[in-house]
Scaffold this active site. Sequence first.
Site, short mmCIF file in Angstrom:
data_model
loop_
_atom_site.label_atom_id
_atom_site.label_comp_id
_atom_site.label_asym_id
_atom_site.label_seq_id
_atom_site.Cartn_x
_atom_site.Cartn_y
_atom_site.Cartn_z
N CYS A 78 -21.71 -12.17 -2.70
CA CYS A 78 -21.07 -13.59 -2.49
C CYS A 78 -19.57 -13.71 -3.02
O CYS A 78 -19.24 -12.89 -3.85
CB CYS A 78 -21.79 -14.43 -3.49
SG CYS A 78 -21.29 -16.05 -3.52
N GLU A 104 -42.78 -34.73 0.65
CA GLU A 104 -41.66 -33.55 0.84
C GLU A 104 -41.95 -32.25 0.18
O GLU A 104 -41.86 -31.39 0.80
CB GLU A 104 -40.43 -34.15 -0.19
CG GLU A 104 -39.37 -35.19 0.60
CD GLU A 104 -38.40 -35.60 -0.40
OE1 GLU A 104 -37.58 -36.42 0.10
OE2 GLU A 104 -38.59 -35.88 -1.57
N ASP A 110 -20.29 -21.57 0.77
CA ASP A 110 -21.03 -22.43 -0.02
C ASP A 110 -21.16 -23.96 0.50
O ASP A 110 -21.74 -24.81 -0.26
CB ASP A 110 -19.90 -22.67 -1.23
CG ASP A 110 -19.93 -21.81 -2.54
OD1 ASP A 110 -20.65 -21.02 -2.42
OD2 ASP A 110 -18.94 -21.63 -3.30
N GLY A 147 -19.01 -18.03 -1.59
CA GLY A 147 -19.52 -18.28 -0.18
C GLY A 147 -19.46 -16.89 0.61
O GLY A 147 -19.51 -15.87 0.10
N MET A 164 -17.74 -13.50 -6.56
CA MET A 164 -16.26 -13.08 -6.74
C MET A 164 -15.63 -14.15 -6.21
O MET A 164 -15.47 -14.37 -5.00
CB MET A 164 -16.05 -11.94 -5.81
CG MET A 164 -14.98 -10.91 -5.96
SD MET A 164 -13.33 -11.70 -5.38
CE MET A 164 -13.82 -11.63 -3.66
N ASP A 185 -28.20 -19.06 -11.41
CA ASP A 185 -26.81 -18.92 -11.12
C ASP A 185 -25.72 -18.84 -12.33
O ASP A 185 -26.33 -18.64 -13.54
CB ASP A 185 -26.54 -19.90 -10.26
CG ASP A 185 -25.39 -19.71 -8.95
OD1 ASP A 185 -24.29 -19.69 -9.36
OD2 ASP A 185 -25.95 -19.18 -8.00
N ASP A 223 -18.59 -8.91 5.01
CA ASP A 223 -18.07 -7.78 5.90
C ASP A 223 -18.95 -6.62 5.89
O ASP A 223 -19.66 -6.60 5.15
CB ASP A 223 -16.67 -7.35 5.49
CG ASP A 223 -16.70 -6.95 3.91
OD1 ASP A 223 -17.17 -6.17 3.79
OD2 ASP A 223 -15.92 -7.64 3.20
N PHE A 232 0.93 -1.29 0.03
CA PHE A 232 0.15 -0.14 -0.12
C PHE A 232 0.87 0.95 -0.02
O PHE A 232 1.68 1.26 0.89
CB PHE A 232 -0.87 0.09 1.27
CG PHE A 232 -1.53 1.49 1.46
CD1 PHE A 232 -2.72 1.53 0.77
CD2 PHE A 232 -1.07 2.25 2.37
CE1 PHE A 232 -3.41 2.85 1.17
CE2 PHE A 232 -1.61 3.68 2.44
CZ PHE A 232 -2.94 3.78 1.86
N ARG A 285 -9.17 -20.75 -10.37
CA ARG A 285 -10.35 -21.11 -11.00
C ARG A 285 -10.37 -20.69 -12.52
O ARG A 285 -11.21 -20.18 -12.80
CB ARG A 285 -11.45 -20.52 -10.19
CG ARG A 285 -12.79 -21.40 -10.63
CD ARG A 285 -14.17 -20.88 -9.85
NE ARG A 285 -15.15 -21.66 -10.06
CZ ARG A 285 -16.49 -21.29 -10.13
NH1 ARG A 285 -16.74 -20.19 -10.21
NH2 ARG A 285 -17.44 -22.31 -9.90
C1 DGJ Z 1 -19.51 -19.63 -6.17
C2 DGJ Z 1 -20.68 -19.37 -5.44
O1 DGJ Z 1 -20.55 -19.07 -3.93
C3 DGJ Z 1 -21.78 -20.39 -5.59
O2 DGJ Z 1 -22.98 -20.17 -4.76
C4 DGJ Z 1 -22.15 -20.35 -6.98
O3 DGJ Z 1 -22.65 -19.38 -7.49
C5 DGJ Z 1 -20.75 -20.63 -7.79
N1 DGJ Z 1 -19.84 -19.60 -7.54
C6 DGJ Z 1 -21.10 -20.37 -9.52
O4 DGJ Z 1 -19.69 -20.43 -10.01
#
Ligand code: DGJ
Length: 737
Positions: A528, A616, A550, A531, A481, A368, A536, A282, A445
Amino acid sequence: MAILSEKQGHLFTLHTAHATYQMQVGPLGWLLHNYDGAKIEGQDLSYLVRPQDRAYAPNPADAGGDRTLSPDTLPMEYSTFGLGDFRESCLDVRHADGSVGVDLRYKAHRIIPGKPALAGLPASYGTAGEVDTLEIDLADTAGTVLVTLSYAVFAEDDVIARSAKITNTSKTPVTLTRALSLCLDSQQPAARDVMTFYGRHMGEKQVARTPLRHGKIRVDSVRGASSPQQSPFVILCDAAATETVGECKAFSFVYSGSFLAQAELDQAEQLRLVMGIHPQNFSWQLAPGEAFQTPEVLCCFSECGFDALSNRLHRFQLAHLMRGEWRKKRCPVLVNNWEATYFDFDEAKLLKLAKEAKALGIEMLVLDDGWFGRRNDDTTSLGDWFVNREKLPEGIAGLGAALHGMGMQFGLWFEPEMISPDSDLMRPHPDWALRLPGRPLTTSRAQCVLDMSRPDVQDYLYDAIRAVVEDGQLDYIKWDMNRHIAESWSALLPPERQGELRHRYMLGLYALLERLLARFPHLLLESCASGGGRFDAGMLYYSPQIWGSDNTDAIDRLKIQYGNSFAFPIKSVGSHVSVCPNHQTGRVTPFATRAAVAMSGSFGYEMDLTTLTAEEKAEVRRQVEYFKAHHALFQLGSYHRLTNAQTDDRFTAWMSVAPDKRQAIVTVVQRYPLANGPIQSVRLRGLDPALTYCDAEGHAFTGSALMNAGLLLPPIAGEYGTVLFEFNALFELGAEN
Ligand code: DGJ
């Protein structure tokens, strides 16, 4: 009066409902910390600060040989490096001649009704009457910088929001190589323990409690995100503090990037807590007259344990940090197709899922990952926010129209901050990905991070997302993200400004979120990061719902949601019912347990509802109805952890109580059954001791019996079984209707 300035501006006292925070302008004009803790009125606490000669502590020239005056031993309100304070510094300033150091002395102060906004940053807010702000200017003795410390006092909520602004008052540029938000010193600290919240992908917000020790206990992230590994949230507390007893203080950083939080116990048992943007990599250049604003830290106090501390924080964030209609309104019960289909879907499949969901009372379909570009797995197309017509021949507009036509709302997944090397976006814009010059890109990823500091990148994303929101008339966005920032270098910044990149990234992200929410004020945003990797207070400002993990396994979720509950409102924790065996752990848990856990969160489903049996489906219908009828209690009532989900392995219990204390729901999940075990009970909290409560079977208990003697638990059949107890207060005889 929340803020008192006495002794001709030499004593500043901040009062909240239960706490007092006091500073003095001490010897040589240093701003010193007198006290923070349980409320004390009408007392100058300067006597607590004792200057003492500690061997070899540096003394400034104007101390005139007085060896007791040292920035290394006095409780400094904002610490600096370079002129004798050897403890952790909040501010390192490099001057044009290469020297590093500032010595800050009191210059002026102002008391402002209300709270000025922090330009470009998420921050708490409130009207005059709800909050008053004290600003104290500290000037460097050599005239290089002016530091303005800000203390926004939300008296009713026991919260003080602190930040610092550094202005270059010299005639030459200066470079900040560290600019933290908070320094909290104490010569006689009451706190003996520090609690931090660590974790991993699929195991976020685990609670660690450790005694302070000589040296530094540090949690941090240099990942460009607050991260699942550590959280920008810590608690300092008495060694004996429990849910109901002891002084404790929470510090929550309103920022989503790299951070540092550190508790340091020095040679003289003095404590220094610091929190702010991580100094690693920084730097920030300030031309004459320019200023740097740090993000803020929310400091919350409880004189009676963690229960009150978290409830105060929950209430505060719902009222003064989260924004927009969704912070208090019930969010739609959703079904997300991720665990139902992953990348393998088409319009017909989605509409079938939506139709089934609608019949069960679910209100929104969230589509999604995988609807755009050529994305059939996670290796391509991030950045290409154009619909894949092979999967969705009628486009996003067609899907949106079909969903809205059947009375369902429509949510869509984006991962805006990312770019796949294999994407139409990357080919013409290789310099939009963060990279180090002359080196190949690192991937995580199979993706790279967009340079969010660039205005052209922000504009591209704004236009692309706006077009899709309008096309599909979206009601909701899941803003994902999924990798951290490894390479920090921007093609647009000059070499001497590359240290600004990571913070400029965050400012760019915040600016984009702000712009989209201004354009679509009714849009519900669920943040997200694989997960809860960016769960924050900074993201909470934009996104009233954040995907908790997740890991959708109800039993693992007990610990994750337990950890989250210390810091964040229950309503904000994204939580879904998924199938069994669970996709992450392989564990089998009863349907009722999965729903009971998800209800103490945002509540939704993440499974292929079309494959459920009739029985169910009936259960899902009942769960949705139950949640809708009780959402206000679960999400906005007070929340009480009745067991320690980290350590109590027989069962986990928690409860929610309505604001008027007339209704409560207790949830108990059995972790494992014990043959011929003891009779179990749990002591409730948050009730009115004088009221009589009735359970579903008509048994009556006084609030004081339930809280002092406890609720007897029935034997719970099988592993992971759950029981929900609902209590309603009886109207007292003779009470007015
Ligand atoms: C990560 C997320 O936490 C999941 O719920 C899902 O949206 C995947 N990415 C999709 O790539």
